[in-house]
Design an enzyme around this catalytic site. Sequence first.
Site, PDB file in Angstrom:
ATOM      1  N   HIS A 192       0.835  -1.202   0.000  1.00 14.51           N
ATOM      2  CA  HIS A 192       0.000   0.000   0.000  1.00 14.51           C
ATOM      3  C   HIS A 192       0.873   1.257   0.000  1.00 14.51           C
ATOM      4  O   HIS A 192       1.859   1.316   0.722  1.00 14.51           O
ATOM      5  CB  HIS A 192      -0.892  -0.021   1.245  1.00 14.51           C
ATOM      6  CG  HIS A 192      -2.064   0.894   1.164  1.00 14.51           C
ATOM      7  ND1 HIS A 192      -1.947   2.260   1.262  1.00 14.51           N
ATOM      8  CD2 HIS A 192      -3.378   0.650   0.972  1.00 14.51           C
ATOM      9  CE1 HIS A 192      -3.148   2.806   1.142  1.00 14.51           C
ATOM     10  NE2 HIS A 192      -4.023   1.848   0.962  1.00 14.51           N
ATOM     11  N   GLY A 250       5.785  21.940  10.114  1.00  9.08           N
ATOM     12  CA  GLY A 250       6.998  21.190  10.441  1.00  9.08           C
ATOM     13  C   GLY A 250       8.131  21.384   9.445  1.00  9.08           C
ATOM     14  O   GLY A 250       8.016  22.158   8.501  1.00  9.08           O
ATOM     15  N   HIS A 270      11.188  12.988   8.979  1.00  8.11           N
ATOM     16  CA  HIS A 270      11.625  12.434  10.264  1.00  8.11           C
ATOM     17  C   HIS A 270      12.454  11.187   9.935  1.00  8.11           C
ATOM     18  O   HIS A 270      12.067  10.400   9.076  1.00  8.11           O
ATOM     19  CB  HIS A 270      10.398  12.079  11.103  1.00  8.11           C
ATOM     20  CG  HIS A 270      10.718  11.588  12.478  1.00  8.11           C
ATOM     21  ND1 HIS A 270      11.165  10.318  12.718  1.00  8.11           N
ATOM     22  CD2 HIS A 270      10.652  12.197  13.689  1.00  8.11           C
ATOM     23  CE1 HIS A 270      11.357  10.157  14.021  1.00  8.11           C
ATOM     24  NE2 HIS A 270      11.058  11.303  14.628  1.00  8.11           N
ATOM     25  N   PRO A 271      13.611  10.989  10.588  1.00  2.22           N
ATOM     26  CA  PRO A 271      14.521   9.903  10.176  1.00  2.22           C
ATOM     27  C   PRO A 271      13.899   8.504  10.217  1.00  2.22           C
ATOM     28  O   PRO A 271      14.311   7.634   9.445  1.00  2.22           O
ATOM     29  CB  PRO A 271      15.679  10.014  11.171  1.00  2.22           C
ATOM     30  CG  PRO A 271      15.199  10.905  12.278  1.00  2.22           C
ATOM     31  CD  PRO A 271      14.168  11.784  11.676  1.00  2.22           C
ATOM     32  N   THR A 272      12.926   8.269  11.090  1.00  4.28           N
ATOM     33  CA  THR A 272      12.285   6.941  11.101  1.00  4.28           C
ATOM     34  C   THR A 272      10.782   7.009  10.828  1.00  4.28           C
ATOM     35  O   THR A 272      10.220   6.100  10.230  1.00  4.28           O
ATOM     36  CB  THR A 272      12.476   6.236  12.472  1.00  4.28           C
ATOM     37  OG1 THR A 272      11.988   7.104  13.516  1.00  4.28           O
ATOM     38  CG2 THR A 272      13.951   5.926  12.724  1.00  4.28           C
ATOM     39  N   GLY A 327       9.092   9.344   9.014  1.00  8.03           N
ATOM     40  CA  GLY A 327       8.701   9.904   7.718  1.00  8.03           C
ATOM     41  C   GLY A 327       7.840  11.144   7.838  1.00  8.03           C
ATOM     42  O   GLY A 327       8.161  12.063   8.613  1.00  8.03           O
TER      43      GLY A 327
END
Lengths: 297, 297
Positions: free
Chosen positions: A82, A163, A168-170, A172
Amino acid sequence: MSKLVECVPNFSEGCRPEVIAAITEEVKKVAGVSLLNVNSDASHNRTVVTFIGEPQAAKLAAFNACAKAAELIDMEQHQGEHPRVGATDVIPFIPVSDITMEECVQLANELGQEIAEKLNIPVYLYEAAAKTPARVKLPDVRKGEYEGLKKAISSPERHPDYGPAQMHPTAGATVVGARQFLIAYNINLSTSDVNIAKKIANSIREVKGGYKYCRAMGVMIEDRNMAQVTINMVDYTGTPLHRVFETVKSEADRYGVSVIGSEIVGMVPLQALVDTAEFYLRLEGFERKQVLEENLR
Amino acid sequence: MSKLVECVPNFSEGCRPEVIAAITEEVKKVAGVSLLNVNSDASHNRTVVTFIGEPQAAKLAAFNACAKAAELIDMEQHQGEHPRVGATDVIPFIPVSDITMEECVQLANELGQEIAEKLNIPVYLYEAAAKTPARVKLPDVRKGEYEGLKKAISSPERHPDYGPAQMHPTAGATVVGARQFLIAYNINLSTSDVNIAKKIANSIREVKGGYKYCRAMGVMIEDRNMAQVTINMVDYTGTPLHRVFETVKSEADRYGVSVIGSEIVGMVPLQALVDTAEFYLRLEGFERKQVLEENLR
């Protein structure tokens, strides 16, 4: 009677039960919120959570669940069929009762800002909350998915609404918005000729000149040897159930076919049933608070 | 979704606000009960209190209100136009959702026994809770009123169903029972000829060969210069709204008259609207829990 919204966040985890449980636990523990459904799909590697509640309680539940997903899901490791851009992929608010779409848009903005500021996750607003036409449709917002958006986010036309202009590094990115309640509605015909169902579907589909808030197809229900018009009512306040039903009945009659029944699949807001009764009984001056059970909330 | 009953106790006090407030306070302070309405009539010297709640909570609220009325109302001093036998004159339980009439009869028996044992008030059971045909109708149970029943109660055929065969010295007797929800329903006609409304009313009235649970009259609504069929639907589960509406429409047509609208006066149980939508949309397999708001309770 109190203000009531539905919220249907989608999380990018459909396999690890302990992660799914930790996320839904965040919803359950907020007072004033009722968890209605949790639907996980392993091949999509995705879980759809449905809950209803008072607006501020629903916002809190959505934020807490999103924070927990950011803690437990690493998009760098995520695979699934998905499309998705983040650990909490999308959070729509849906007006249910005593609340306007504008208030749901406001709620989406408050939540988006909070997710951006407290969790440092970029947030995009979509559907009724979209700030530009290019972001109304979810596939447009999600273009390139997590992997593609990591680069694209730095170009100004893909900057988030709230934002940082970097993923965001993990966790997203997350898409937050407001939309109408979708009613899945099927109308069954006294024929096994699927072409009649397809022609009738075309008479009510927006794209073929039909009703604005109506998506429809003609399909065959094999085990009943019966043709069916299968419909998504994407805004029952704009295109009501009874109007679609009556049009299908009239179009079916043109082929010598009858409507033998209809089905509401899943949930329906009380207001859609009130609207139906109002139409057929030609009710004058009816108010929601006359429904006995409404006085319990 | 939880079991839900309505309770409509009638108290023999319609003038002293402090007494009425003390009685309704007993209802308000029970958790799980919602007070819907308090209607006092000075010439009747009577107050009708309407509340809904979970069955055991409703029973507790009814008992506490009855005990307070026994404390504050002296039937020896009571005068009023409305027939009555006690401080708490009558307490009907009405099934609202997820509960049968049999369960409401059981609830009436439990409450009756408790009032008799703890308050020493004789209790008669009526309507669906009646133990003999002679006690089904409230006027039969109340025959002779407070003053007459003081003597009559000692004869075996007037002995109460619970409690002593003598009146409480100040609180008299109480009638407890179970009945269906009554929907007050009017249908407006495109004529100023009240005789047409009367003829149509006769076609749906039980006493004239019409529907079993339908009481109806033809009346004139002067300020709209419009004839109206005014109806009491005494059991919408036995005679549904849509059937009465369609019959009135058909009978009106015979006189060249149209139905221009209908009105639900006061409250209506959600189920009556669900039944209406089910009929007109020809819904297959629809369940109450599909109504989104039902999941809040």
